[in-house]
Design an enzyme around this catalytic site. Structure first.
Site, PDB file in Angstrom:
ATOM      1  N   ARG A  20      74.130 -15.216-100.709  1.00 45.22           N
ATOM      2  CA  ARG A  20      73.700 -14.383-101.835  1.00 45.22           C
ATOM      3  C   ARG A  20      72.727 -15.144-102.704  1.00 45.22           C
ATOM      4  NH1 ARG A  20      77.357  -9.711-102.372  1.00 45.22           N
ATOM      5  NH2 ARG A  20      75.959  -9.174-104.065  1.00 45.22           N
ATOM      6  N   GLU A  66      73.787 -12.478 -93.220  1.00 43.51           N
ATOM      7  CA  GLU A  66      73.513 -11.331 -94.092  1.00 43.51           C
ATOM      8  C   GLU A  66      72.638 -11.823 -95.232  1.00 43.51           C
ATOM      9  OE1 GLU A  66      77.203  -9.763 -95.448  1.00 43.51           O
ATOM     10  OE2 GLU A  66      77.765  -9.042 -93.483  1.00 43.51           O
ATOM     11  N   HIS A 119      84.635 -15.263 -97.991  1.00 40.01           N
ATOM     12  CA  HIS A 119      85.648 -15.415 -99.033  1.00 40.01           C
ATOM     13  C   HIS A 119      86.507 -16.674 -98.870  1.00 40.01           C
ATOM     14  CE1 HIS A 119      84.101 -12.017-100.928  1.00 40.01           C
ATOM     15  NE2 HIS A 119      84.256 -11.265 -99.858  1.00 40.01           N
ATOM     16  N   GLU A 162      73.923  -1.466 -88.943  1.00 37.93           N
ATOM     17  CA  GLU A 162      75.346  -1.652 -89.259  1.00 37.93           C
ATOM     18  C   GLU A 162      75.727  -0.533 -90.223  1.00 37.93           C
ATOM     19  OE1 GLU A 162      76.981  -5.483 -89.661  1.00 37.93           O
ATOM     20  OE2 GLU A 162      78.487  -4.840 -91.118  1.00 37.93           O
ATOM     21  N   ARG A 182      77.163 -17.181-104.892  1.00 35.39           N
ATOM     22  CA  ARG A 182      78.514 -17.092-105.456  1.00 35.39           C
ATOM     23  C   ARG A 182      79.593 -17.537-104.479  1.00 35.39           C
ATOM     24  NH1 ARG A 182      78.828 -10.634-106.227  1.00 35.39           N
ATOM     25  NH2 ARG A 182      76.796 -11.100-107.054  1.00 35.39           N
ATOM     26  N   HIS A 242      82.586  -3.136 -93.495  1.00 35.48           N
ATOM     27  CA  HIS A 242      82.821  -3.146 -94.939  1.00 35.48           C
ATOM     28  C   HIS A 242      84.141  -2.461 -95.254  1.00 35.48           C
ATOM     29  CE1 HIS A 242      81.462  -4.197 -98.972  1.00 35.48           C
ATOM     30  NE2 HIS A 242      82.301  -3.252 -99.314  1.00 35.48           N
ATOM     31  N   ASN A 275      83.688 -12.422 -90.968  1.00 38.04           N
ATOM     32  CA  ASN A 275      82.921 -12.819 -92.147  1.00 38.04           C
ATOM     33  C   ASN A 275      83.747 -13.821 -92.957  1.00 38.04           C
ATOM     34  OD1 ASN A 275      82.062 -12.814 -94.904  1.00 38.04           O
ATOM     35  ND2 ASN A 275      80.837 -11.000 -94.502  1.00 38.04           N
ATOM     36  N   THR A 327      73.142   5.651-103.693  1.00 43.54           N
ATOM     37  CA  THR A 327      74.361   5.948-104.456  1.00 43.54           C
ATOM     38  C   THR A 327      75.594   5.580-103.638  1.00 43.54           C
ATOM     39  OG1 THR A 327      74.045   8.192-103.688  1.00 43.54           O
ATOM     40  CG2 THR A 327      73.458   7.747-105.970  1.00 43.54           C
ATOM     41  N   HIS A 338      77.192 -14.252 -95.674  1.00 47.16           N
ATOM     42  CA  HIS A 338      76.205 -13.661 -96.585  1.00 47.16           C
ATOM     43  C   HIS A 338      75.769 -14.718 -97.581  1.00 47.16           C
ATOM     44  CE1 HIS A 338      75.284 -10.108 -99.559  1.00 47.16           C
ATOM     45  NE2 HIS A 338      74.247 -10.883 -99.342  1.00 47.16           N
TER      46      HIS A 338
HETATM   47  N1  PXP Z   1      79.105  -6.005 -93.146  1.00 47.07           N
HETATM   48  C1  PXP Z   1      78.262  -6.186 -94.196  1.00 47.07           C
HETATM   49  C2  PXP Z   1      76.824  -5.864 -93.992  1.00 47.07           C
HETATM   50  C3  PXP Z   1      78.715  -6.708 -95.419  1.00 47.07           C
HETATM   51  O1  PXP Z   1      77.856  -6.885 -96.430  1.00 47.07           O
HETATM   52  C4  PXP Z   1      80.071  -7.064 -95.532  1.00 47.07           C
HETATM   53  C5  PXP Z   1      80.573  -7.648 -96.806  1.00 47.07           C
HETATM   54  O2  PXP Z   1      80.023  -8.904 -96.992  1.00 47.07           O
HETATM   55  C6  PXP Z   1      80.897  -6.878 -94.425  1.00 47.07           C
HETATM   56  C7  PXP Z   1      80.400  -6.332 -93.261  1.00 47.07           C
HETATM   57  C8  PXP Z   1      82.346  -7.264 -94.452  1.00 47.07           C
HETATM   58  O3  PXP Z   1      83.006  -6.496 -95.396  1.00 47.07           O
HETATM   59  P1  PXP Z   1      84.498  -6.873 -95.788  1.00 47.07           P
HETATM   60  O4  PXP Z   1      84.464  -8.251 -96.358  1.00 47.07           O
HETATM   61  O5  PXP Z   1      84.867  -5.818 -96.776  1.00 47.07           O
HETATM   62  O6  PXP Z   1      85.315  -6.814 -94.519  1.00 47.07           O
END
Ligand code: PXP
Length: 251
Positions: A48, A73, A13, A154, A52, A193, A10, A104, A46
């Site tokens: 958004r 995503e 960032h 996922e 962002r 995640h 991913n 939650t 992703h």
């Molecule tokens: N999978 C999904 C569905 C996510 O939303 C994210 C975060 O964008 C990730 C994986 C990757 O998470 P992380 O950046 O914490 O490794």
């Protein structure tokens, strides 16, 4: 036989850092190309609603300039659906974006939003896009995801990563049970995640899991060791976990 385990990197960032200064550097597409060279099996991004990090232009470039499959995503909104249908990524992972869509625990509440999600899943699949639902490791959520006809679930690994000791063991058992149940229902199982070098092995050892999507830790670690090294180390730890799964199965 235990299936191979794929790594989706991913690159959100990288765009977060780029956007901090508003220019072009660092370029998430260049990061995706480095990830491909380091052995990633796919790229996850992703888009958004508030843009962002990843931009519309990034998605267009990732779809056109990177040879790896793109996992987009997105929230289940008309705007995101139109973008997905325009770029036809390999897969779309539907994630919660508005607080109302979040359980939650943090995954998408597919039980509560069943009727909202059904037409989105159908439209994406009609265009040949595989649909993944990002859910908590909960039997009710897994069951409804299967009823919705999703291709993939996922499993949200956030609580497993954020806890320690017995609580973490409990969360790992929940992931294992959800993976086994989803697999039995015909779903492909992914997880992600918050995964790091420390937490990845146990998840990689769950035999039904065939893909991990990892971002934040890899990009952060790249500050110290470079992106290629960080991805190669993660892959190697994933393989260690997979070997453990093979040991368990053949014992
Ligand atoms: N999978 C999904 C569905 C996510 O939303 C994210 C975060 O964008 C990730 C994986 C990757 O998470 P992380 O950046 O914490 O490794």
């Amino acid at each position: 036989m235990i299936k191979p385990l794929r790594l989706g990197v991913n690159i959100d960032h990288v765009a977060t850092i780029r956007n901090a200064r508003g220019g072009l550097h660092p370029d998430p597409v260049r990061a995706a190309i480095v990830a491909a060279g380091a052995g990633a099996d796919g790229i996850t991004a992703h888009l958004r609603e508030d843009r962002r990090h990843i931009s519309d232009h990034d998605i267009k470039r990732l779809a056109n300039e990177v040879a790896l499959p793109l996992n987009l995503e997105m929230a289940a909104t008309p705007e995101m659906l139109a973008i997905a249908l325009n770029h036809t990524p390999n897969a779309c992972c539907i994630v919660p974006e508005k607080r109302l869509e979040v359980t939650t625990e943090g995954g998408l509440d597919v039980v509560k939003f069943h009727d909202h999600l059904a037409p989105y899943i159908q439209e994406l699949q009609d265009r040949g896009i595989r649909v993944s639902l990002f859910i908590d490791p909960d039997a009710g959520q897994v069951n409804t995801a299967a009823k919705l006809g999703a291709d993939i679930i996922e499993l949200h690994t956030g609580r497993y990563c954020d806890t320690a000791g017995k609580d973490r063991d409990f969360e790992l058992e929940a992931l294992k049970a959800a993976a086994s149940m989803g697999d039995a229902l015909g779903l492909e199982i992914h997880a992600g995640h918050g995964l790091s070098f420390e937490t990845v092995k146990n998840v990689a050892a769950i035999p039904e899991v065939v893909e991990l999507n990892i971002g934040h830790f890899l990009i952060g670690e790249a500050i110290y060791s470079g992106l290629e090294t960080s991805i190669r180390r993660m892959r190697s730890l994933m393989e260690d976990g997979r070997r453990a799964a093979r040991g368990i199965r053949t014992a």
